[in-house]
Design a protein around this motif. Structure first.
Motif, PDB file in Angstrom:
ATOM      1  N   ARG A 149       0.816  -1.225   0.000  1.00 30.95           N
ATOM      2  CA  ARG A 149       0.000   0.000   0.000  1.00 30.95           C
ATOM      3  C   ARG A 149       0.846   1.270   0.000  1.00 30.95           C
ATOM      4  O   ARG A 149       0.481   2.254  -0.633  1.00 30.95           O
ATOM      5  CB  ARG A 149      -0.913   0.045   1.227  1.00 30.95           C
ATOM      6  CG  ARG A 149      -1.983  -0.998   1.246  1.00 30.95           C
ATOM      7  CD  ARG A 149      -3.118  -0.625   0.279  1.00 30.95           C
ATOM      8  NE  ARG A 149      -4.237  -1.524   0.467  1.00 30.95           N
ATOM      9  CZ  ARG A 149      -5.303  -1.242   1.224  1.00 30.95           C
ATOM     10  NH1 ARG A 149      -5.398  -0.077   1.825  1.00 30.95           N
ATOM     11  NH2 ARG A 149      -6.265  -2.126   1.355  1.00 30.95           N
ATOM     12  N   VAL A 150       1.956   1.265   0.739  1.00 29.09           N
ATOM     13  CA  VAL A 150       2.735   2.520   0.835  1.00 29.09           C
ATOM     14  C   VAL A 150       3.640   2.711  -0.380  1.00 29.09           C
ATOM     15  O   VAL A 150       4.093   3.815  -0.657  1.00 29.09           O
ATOM     16  CB  VAL A 150       3.564   2.620   2.144  1.00 29.09           C
ATOM     17  CG1 VAL A 150       2.662   2.533   3.363  1.00 29.09           C
ATOM     18  CG2 VAL A 150       4.674   1.594   2.219  1.00 29.09           C
ATOM     19  N   GLY A 151       3.889   1.606  -1.105  1.00 29.63           N
ATOM     20  CA  GLY A 151       4.645   1.701  -2.362  1.00 29.63           C
ATOM     21  C   GLY A 151       6.106   2.040  -2.161  1.00 29.63           C
ATOM     22  O   GLY A 151       6.627   2.020  -1.039  1.00 29.63           O
ATOM     23  N   THR A 152       6.761   2.403  -3.245  1.00 27.14           N
ATOM     24  CA  THR A 152       8.213   2.615  -3.190  1.00 27.14           C
ATOM     25  C   THR A 152       8.559   3.958  -2.544  1.00 27.14           C
ATOM     26  O   THR A 152       9.691   4.176  -2.115  1.00 27.14           O
ATOM     27  CB  THR A 152       8.821   2.580  -4.603  1.00 27.14           C
ATOM     28  OG1 THR A 152       8.024   3.433  -5.430  1.00 27.14           O
ATOM     29  CG2 THR A 152       8.826   1.181  -5.188  1.00 27.14           C
ATOM     30  N   THR A 153       7.579   4.846  -2.459  1.00 28.89           N
ATOM     31  CA  THR A 153       7.863   6.147  -1.833  1.00 28.89           C
ATOM     32  C   THR A 153       7.675   6.085  -0.313  1.00 28.89           C
ATOM     33  O   THR A 153       8.030   7.020   0.395  1.00 28.89           O
ATOM     34  CB  THR A 153       6.947   7.243  -2.408  1.00 28.89           C
ATOM     35  OG1 THR A 153       5.590   6.805  -2.246  1.00 28.89           O
ATOM     36  CG2 THR A 153       7.235   7.497  -3.876  1.00 28.89           C
ATOM     37  N   GLY A 154       7.078   4.999   0.160  1.00 23.36           N
ATOM     38  CA  GLY A 154       6.876   4.846   1.597  1.00 23.36           C
ATOM     39  C   GLY A 154       7.770   3.753   2.148  1.00 23.36           C
ATOM     40  O   GLY A 154       8.623   3.206   1.441  1.00 23.36           O
ATOM     41  N   SER A 155       7.555   3.431   3.437  1.00 26.52           N
ATOM     42  CA  SER A 155       8.348   2.349   4.032  1.00 26.52           C
ATOM     43  C   SER A 155       7.580   1.728   5.194  1.00 26.52           C
ATOM     44  O   SER A 155       6.745   2.389   5.821  1.00 26.52           O
ATOM     45  CB  SER A 155       9.694   2.882   4.529  1.00 26.52           C
ATOM     46  OG  SER A 155       9.466   3.796   5.581  1.00 26.52           O
TER      47      SER A 155
END
Ligand code: SAM
Length: 279
Positions: free
Chosen positions: A85-91
């Protein structure tokens, strides 16, 4: 899992099981550690748990770019779902006290933005306000001091961020078609059997006045299905925790209920979500 209706009888001669292996999984015998990781996997695959988790996901509402913590992550299944859900821009940081759980979780790494770490929920190694959201599933019920854990989750969440606690209320257990449930529940050593129901009050008291709580009732219509999720119906923990003179009448009654096809069991899990106040 040892089933109640036709599965193999346990013949283990392993050392005595600690009362609550989830509190210190690494101290349990190797064979028990493996069994517990297997238990987490079968629980995760159960449709009733998946239904509860999907309600929890909706409430927690992870979005792209967020920095999230999954604490008491076990084998990390939900951590990886959060990472999607948070994708590559999140962690996502996945923390568990057990090095064994973290090693299994790490071995299942799928290349998403999850970092796995050994750590204690009551002394998290992160600065104040570090995360946009913190999630914790079926951990509080195993802790000596759940309030300390809640305080710590709040500390590492930024103002405006949210803390999501998912836990079981074993005191909500109800059954039909079989006998001795109340006595078995009384002897079962759940450290905090009402952890799910009391989480909201604990969170409000710890400084999250706006905490919502969503109950999800899970139901099972055969003892073997219940045994996947509920330790009372799994012969191994049942025989470890409950006095033998109660185990046999309980098992007989459950087996007869299974034969008649009238077995019914349900309990409620609570999803509590609180927002950290902005100053
Ligand atoms: C019932 S399992 C739940 C695992 C996972 N949240 C899930 O839903 O599959 C409880 C987990 O909490 C972990 N745990 C117990 N005490 C802990 C603590 N003080 N700090 C962090 N994790 C802890 C255990 O090692 C175990 O992996």
């Amino acid at each position: 899992m040892t089933t109640m209706t036709g599965g193999p009888q346990t013949t283990e001669t392993a050392p005595p099981t600690p009362a609550n292996p989830f509190e210190r999984l690494d101290d349990a015998p190797q064979e028990q550690q493996r069994r517990i990781i297997g238990y987490l996997d079968t629980v995760a695959a159960h449709p009733e748990i998946q239904r509860m988790r999907s309600a929890a996901f909706e409430l927690f509402a992870p979005t792209a770019g967020e920095r999230l913590l999954d604490v008491g992550c076990g084998a990390g299944e939900v951590s990886r779902q959060l990472a999607a859900r948070v994708g590559t821009t999140g962690s996502v940081t996945a923390v568990d006290r057990s090095a064994e759980a973290i090693s299994v979780a790490q071995s299942r790494h799928d290349g998403s933005s999850v970092t796995y770490m050994v750590g204690d929920i009551t002394a998290l190694d992160f600065p104040d306000g570090h995360f946009d959201g913190v999630r914790c599933e079926r951990v509080l019920q195993h802790l000596p001091d759940p309030d300390r854990a809640i305080k710590e989750m709040i500390r590492v969440t930024r103002p405006g961020g949210r803390v999501c606690v998912i836990d079981t209320d074993w005191t909500s257990s109800v059954g039909d078609g079989f006998d001795h449930l109340a006595e078995v529940l009384e002897q079962f050593p759940f450290p905090h059997p009402s952890a799910g129901r009391t989480a909201r009050a604990r969170m409000v008291k710890a400084g999250l006045p706006v905490t919502t709580a969503l109950p999800v009732t899970l139901r099972f219509t055969t003892p073997d299905d219940a045994a996947v999720v509920v330790p009372l119906f799994d012969e191994t923990p049942l025989r470890t925790c409950v006095q033998p003179e109660l185990v046999e009448p309980f098992l007989d009654s459950v087996r007869q209920s299974a034969e008649r096809g009238d077995f019914l069991f349900a309990f409620t899990m609570w999803i509590s979500l609180g927002r950290v106040e902005t100053v």
